[in-house]
Design a protein around this motif. Structure first.
Motif, PDB file in Angstrom:
ATOM      1  N   LEU A  76      42.273  21.522  26.543  1.00 43.97           N
ATOM      2  CA  LEU A  76      41.669  22.501  27.442  1.00 43.97           C
ATOM      3  C   LEU A  76      40.489  23.189  26.767  1.00 43.97           C
ATOM      4  CD1 LEU A  76      41.645  24.005  30.097  1.00 43.97           C
ATOM      5  CD2 LEU A  76      43.334  25.572  29.156  1.00 43.97           C
ATOM      6  N   VAL A  80      36.746  23.034  28.324  1.00 43.86           N
ATOM      7  CA  VAL A  80      36.028  24.236  28.747  1.00 43.86           C
ATOM      8  C   VAL A  80      34.767  24.425  27.906  1.00 43.86           C
ATOM      9  CG1 VAL A  80      36.169  26.758  28.908  1.00 43.86           C
ATOM     10  CG2 VAL A  80      38.067  25.337  29.702  1.00 43.86           C
ATOM     11  N   GLN A 115      40.151  24.629  34.688  1.00 42.67           N
ATOM     12  CA  GLN A 115      41.046  25.141  33.656  1.00 42.67           C
ATOM     13  C   GLN A 115      42.505  24.835  33.968  1.00 42.67           C
ATOM     14  OE1 GLN A 115      40.027  29.260  33.141  1.00 42.67           O
ATOM     15  NE2 GLN A 115      38.130  28.782  32.071  1.00 42.67           N
TER      16      GLN A 115
END
Length: 192
Positions: A76, A80, A115
């Motif tokens: 993640l 991001v 996300q």
């Protein structure tokens, strides 16, 4: 900044040399990607030269296009960070299949979905890793071990030590025992 005026640029990744990126290439070509960069590397591998090349190649207004999210990022934080970096440069990001195919990750709603989906993908990978580890531990408890079978059994090791004590060269011993020199060196080092 408008990120729809440039080109679609594709990025594909397969984890091993045995895998084929043809499915990804076909989908990226069908999406009208002007150019496709392809890595053959595990997602865990931080050395992905074609990812670095595509990130360098992209210009403001372009959109980076990937077949599936897991072909692009493995965590993640990684996801991001890269998507934020693209947005800061005025570059769009598009996923062709999966949960993110219908959203725009540069919008607040799209970023939230990015996300959430990224966190779910990371969670799934963790579960797979845990199940694999548990399976290996269960097999080990039952006396089964994975990996390549050992070439140097106790008889060969005893013969190798005796020949070595008599002054025979490692090359001659390895040839006589039909093992590689590296295997022989490793076995002799393991016993002291």
């Amino acid at each position: 900044m408008d990120t729809t005026t440039g080109q679609l640029i594709g990025y594909a990744r397969v984890s091993t040399d045995d895998q084929d990126a043809q499915l990804q290439h076909a989908a990226l070509a069908e999406a009208d990607c002007a150019r496709i960069f392809t890595d053959k590397a595990s997602g865990k591998n931080t050395e992905r030269p074609e990812l670095a090349a595509v990130l360098d190649y992209l210009r403001p207004g372009d959109t980076l296009c990937v077949w599936k999210l897991d072909r692009f990022a493995r965590s993640l934080i990684d996801l991001v960070t890269m998507v934020d970096g693209l947005a800061a440069r005025g570059i769009g990001f598009k996923v062709l299949t999966g949960a993110l195919a219908s959203i725009a990750p540069n919008t607040p709603d799209g970023r939230l979905m990015l996300q959430v989906v990224g966190a779910m993908a990371e969670f799934e990978r963790s579960l797979i890793k845990d199940r694999t580890r548990a399976g290996l531990e269960a097999a080990k408890a039952q006396g089964r071990t994975g990996g390549r079978p050992t070439v140097m059994d106790a008889d060969k090791l005893a013969a190798a030590k005796a020949r070595k004590a008599q002054g025979e060269s490692v090359t001659a011993i390895a040839k006589a025992l039909k093992v590689s020199r590296a295997t022989l060196y490793r076995a002799l080092a393991d016993v002291g």
